[in-house]
Design an enzyme around this catalytic site. Structure first.
Site, PDB file in Angstrom:
ATOM      1  N   ASP A   1      -9.927   0.428  -5.093  1.00  0.00           N
ATOM      2  CA  ASP A   1     -10.618   0.953  -3.735  1.00  0.00           C
ATOM      3  C   ASP A   1     -10.491   2.566  -4.071  1.00  0.00           C
ATOM      4  O   ASP A   1      -9.594   3.116  -4.622  1.00  0.00           O
ATOM      5  CB  ASP A   1     -10.171   0.475  -2.972  1.00  0.00           C
ATOM      6  CG  ASP A   1      -8.620   0.820  -2.065  1.00  0.00           C
ATOM      7  OD1 ASP A   1      -8.048   1.488  -2.773  1.00  0.00           O
ATOM      8  OD2 ASP A   1      -8.081   1.213  -0.688  1.00  0.00           O
TER       9      ASP A   1
ATOM     10  N   ASP B   1      -1.968  -6.680   5.054  1.00  0.00           N
ATOM     11  CA  ASP B   1      -2.482  -5.802   4.098  1.00  0.00           C
ATOM     12  C   ASP B   1      -1.340  -4.833   3.836  1.00  0.00           C
ATOM     13  O   ASP B   1      -1.617  -4.070   2.350  1.00  0.00           O
ATOM     14  CB  ASP B   1      -2.952  -5.131   6.088  1.00  0.00           C
ATOM     15  CG  ASP B   1      -3.393  -4.078   5.562  1.00  0.00           C
ATOM     16  OD1 ASP B   1      -4.016  -3.641   4.280  1.00  0.00           O
ATOM     17  OD2 ASP B   1      -3.992  -3.404   6.975  1.00  0.00           O
TER      18      ASP B   1
ATOM     19  N   HIS C   1      -6.089  -9.345   0.721  1.00  0.00           N
ATOM     20  CA  HIS C   1      -5.684  -8.197   1.612  1.00  0.00           C
ATOM     21  C   HIS C   1      -4.142  -7.337   1.635  1.00  0.00           C
ATOM     22  O   HIS C   1      -3.941  -8.137   2.238  1.00  0.00           O
ATOM     23  CB  HIS C   1      -6.940  -8.254   2.587  1.00  0.00           C
ATOM     24  CG  HIS C   1      -7.320  -6.994   3.412  1.00  0.00           C
ATOM     25  ND1 HIS C   1      -8.043  -6.350   3.585  1.00  0.00           N
ATOM     26  CD2 HIS C   1      -6.343  -5.532   3.544  1.00  0.00           C
ATOM     27  CE1 HIS C   1      -7.998  -5.000   3.963  1.00  0.00           C
ATOM     28  NE2 HIS C   1      -6.920  -4.691   4.179  1.00  0.00           N
TER      29      HIS C   1
ATOM     30  N   HIS D   1      -2.237  -3.793  -0.358  1.00  0.00           N
ATOM     31  CA  HIS D   1      -2.077  -2.929  -0.702  1.00  0.00           C
ATOM     32  C   HIS D   1      -1.331  -2.837  -1.474  1.00  0.00           C
ATOM     33  O   HIS D   1      -0.236  -3.225  -1.465  1.00  0.00           O
ATOM     34  CB  HIS D   1      -1.899  -2.235  -0.058  1.00  0.00           C
ATOM     35  CG  HIS D   1      -3.822  -1.565   0.857  1.00  0.00           C
ATOM     36  ND1 HIS D   1      -4.906  -1.225   0.557  1.00  0.00           N
ATOM     37  CD2 HIS D   1      -4.459  -2.485   1.922  1.00  0.00           C
ATOM     38  CE1 HIS D   1      -5.720  -1.203   1.605  1.00  0.00           C
ATOM     39  NE2 HIS D   1      -4.882  -1.862   2.379  1.00  0.00           N
TER      40      HIS D   1
ATOM     41  N   GLY E   1      -8.734   3.773   3.147  1.00  0.00           N
ATOM     42  CA  GLY E   1      -8.558   5.260   3.928  1.00  0.00           C
ATOM     43  C   GLY E   1      -9.149   4.544   5.274  1.00  0.00           C
ATOM     44  O   GLY E   1      -9.624   3.939   6.140  1.00  0.00           O
TER      45      GLY E   1
ATOM     46  N   ARG F   1       5.181   8.080  -9.697  1.00  0.00           N
ATOM     47  CA  ARG F   1       5.027   9.705 -10.481  1.00  0.00           C
ATOM     48  C   ARG F   1       4.190   8.947 -12.345  1.00  0.00           C
ATOM     49  O   ARG F   1       4.060   9.381 -12.673  1.00  0.00           O
ATOM     50  CB  ARG F   1       6.204  10.592 -11.026  1.00  0.00           C
ATOM     51  CG  ARG F   1       5.872  10.731  -8.797  1.00  0.00           C
ATOM     52  CD  ARG F   1       6.146  11.839  -9.253  1.00  0.00           C
ATOM     53  NE  ARG F   1       7.074  11.991  -7.337  1.00  0.00           N
ATOM     54  CZ  ARG F   1       7.908  12.952  -7.393  1.00  0.00           C
ATOM     55  NH1 ARG F   1       8.658  13.629  -7.307  1.00  0.00           N
ATOM     56  NH2 ARG F   1       8.152  13.402  -5.967  1.00  0.00           N
TER      57      ARG F   1
ATOM     58  N   HIS G   1     -13.061  -2.036   3.325  1.00  0.00           N
ATOM     59  CA  HIS G   1     -12.714  -1.803   4.842  1.00  0.00           C
ATOM     60  C   HIS G   1     -14.193  -1.277   5.665  1.00  0.00           C
ATOM     61  O   HIS G   1     -14.749  -0.647   5.743  1.00  0.00           O
ATOM     62  CB  HIS G   1     -11.269  -1.588   4.873  1.00  0.00           C
ATOM     63  CG  HIS G   1     -10.141  -1.241   4.274  1.00  0.00           C
ATOM     64  ND1 HIS G   1     -10.225  -1.378   2.974  1.00  0.00           N
ATOM     65  CD2 HIS G   1      -8.986  -1.657   4.763  1.00  0.00           C
ATOM     66  CE1 HIS G   1      -8.910  -1.885   2.757  1.00  0.00           C
ATOM     67  NE2 HIS G   1      -8.293  -2.332   4.044  1.00  0.00           N
TER      68      HIS G   1
ATOM     69  N   GLU H   1     -12.607  -1.529  11.185  1.00  0.00           N
ATOM     70  CA  GLU H   1     -10.858  -1.611  11.537  1.00  0.00           C
ATOM     71  C   GLU H   1     -10.423  -0.625  12.311  1.00  0.00           C
ATOM     72  O   GLU H   1      -9.500  -0.884  13.586  1.00  0.00           O
ATOM     73  CB  GLU H   1     -10.417  -1.574  10.009  1.00  0.00           C
ATOM     74  CG  GLU H   1      -8.829  -1.478  10.405  1.00  0.00           C
ATOM     75  CD  GLU H   1      -7.844  -1.353   9.121  1.00  0.00           C
ATOM     76  OE1 GLU H   1      -8.493  -0.034   7.961  1.00  0.00           O
ATOM     77  OE2 GLU H   1      -6.329  -1.052   9.094  1.00  0.00           O
TER      78      GLU H   1
END
Ligand SMILES: O=C(O)c1cccc(C(=O)CC[C@H]2O[C@@H](n3cnc4c(=O)[nH]cnc43)[C@H](O)[C@@H]2O)c1
Ligand SMILES: [Zn+2]
Length: 387
Positions: A183, A325, A61, A63, A217, A116, A244, A247
């Protein structure tokens, strides 16, 4: 909340394979495993920190954008000078201090705005893998939010090529195997769910490294059941379900994730501790929780580490995995999360090795891949204890 860290990392530090250092070297600075040097928990013996630093690990887990180190963030912020994200790593410490979960997401999205071009995507992915390798992470399932990049104008094919190119280079050069979880950023609505499901299931786009489908999110006001059709599509396409849940909301969200989204692991699942039936269900079905202790404090989902329910999870027999995380944003890294777990659970080297093996077992690696890392953990631990 102020994460206390400075970032001594540089790109030219060597990556070394796990080898127990000689006993004389323990309890002092280990030049080649510097990532947690600034994060040493005084309540954990230095010997145990050194053990953790060399322990082979899997991370389930973590990101993609949330793993950008201050060095990567400042490089991207310098490339895109119109951004409000500070270029000075010192100033980033303040910038990464969150008042609550909503504030964290605002800051997170300002860093997303720095990604970008496909080259930004490649740089981020490759450098994240380098940071993982330095912590002896052998395998990681990295959560990526492709919707956030494609809606900002990055071509979808170029995005997939960038992550795959970085994945292959990282495996060849660092020995760290990366896999992807795509996700849905739930708050962005069903449009984002449709786009994420399309990118994850279209055979012309779907990257080779993709193994799972998630939902991230904020949870408040973002009910899990509405995403069922998208998870059904992803599961039908062979992806694992890892939303998720629990949380920032109560145990009902975890039940929803299990029942509607057919979750095989739960991201965080912190509030499961409030529901004994849920704990029993997770234990009986062997559904792992992806526990990220420092994240829960940084986003103020849990008040203090001592109040973190990890002990209750273990007591109830729920499979627990340890994860970081969004490590630089939370002033942590995976090694530090293992040290936190050692303190909260009272673990010694064997307990930590078992925790690392939980991560391997709960991963979506194939059986030989799991056996290889588990053997490495056992060999490392035996050598450490014998020396
Ligand atoms: O990209 C957009 O345009 C966008 C628009 C509206 C909402 C969102 C999101 O909510 C993005 C959330 C983002 O946060 C990631 N993340 C990182 N750490 C965590 C966590 O601990 N819990 C939940 N989500 C987390 C997640 O992967 C999304 O990418 C975006
Ligand atoms: Zn997360």
């Amino acid at each position: 909340m102020r994460p206390a860290y400075d970032d001594p990392r540089t790109t030219d530090q060597p990556i070394t394979r796990a080898r127990p250092p000689p006993r004389a070297a323990r309890g002092r600075r280990l030049g080649e495993e510097p990532l947690t040097e600034h994060l040493v928990d005084p309540d954990v013996p230095r010997d145990l920190h050194a053990f953790i630093a060399g322990l082979p690990k899997a991370e389930l887990h973590v990101h993609h954008v949330g793993s950008a180190s201050p060095r990567i963030v400042s490089e991207l912020a310098a490339r895109h000078a119109d951004s409000k994200v500070p270029t000075d790593p010192e100033a980033l410490v303040d910038y990464f201090t969150f008042t609550d979960f909503a504030h964290f997401i605002d800051v997170y999205l300002s860093v997303v705005d720095l990604i970008r071009t496909p080259e930004d995507v490649r740089l981020l992915t490759y450098e994240v893998a380098r940071d993982m390798a330095r912590q002896q992470v052998r395998y990681a399932e990295l959560t990526i939010t492709p919707f956030s990049s494609t809606r900002r104008g990055i071509d979808e094919g170029a995005f997939m090529d960038a992550i795959e190119d970085a994945r292959k280079a990282a495996e060849a050069e660092f020995g760290t195997v990366l896999r992807w979880c795509f996700d849905i950023p739930g708050e962005a609505g069903l449009e984002s769910a449709e786009e994420t499901a399309r990118l994850a299931t279209d055979d012309r786009l779907r990257p080779e490294g993709l193994v799972s489908f998630g939902l991230g999110g904020p949870e408040i006001g973002v009910a899990r059941p509405q995403f069922k059709p998208y998870f059904d599509r992803a599961i039908a396409a062979g992806l694992h379900s890892v939303p998720h849940a629990g949380e920032t909301t109560g145990p009902q969200t975890v039940w929803d994730a299990l029942i509607d989204l057919r979750a095989e692991r739960i991201g965080h699942g912190t509030s499961s501790a409030q529901d004994p039936k849920l704990l029993a269900h997770l234990a009986e079905r062997r559904i792992p929780l992806e526990v990220c202790p420092t994240s829960n404090i940084a986003t103020r989902a849990v008040r203090t580490l001592d109040e973190h329910p990890i002990k209750e999870f273990v007591r109830a027999g729920v499979p627990v995995t340890i994860n970081s995380d969004d490590p630089p944003m939370f002033g942590t890294d995976l090694n530090n999360e293992y040290a936190v777990a050692a303190r909260l659970l009272g673990l010694d080297e064997r307990g930590l090795a078992d925790l690392a093996k939980n991560g391997v077992e709960a991963s979506f690696l194939d059986a030989p891949g799991k056996a290889r890392i588990a053997d490495e953990i056992d060999t490392y631990t035996a050598a450490w204890l014998a020396s």
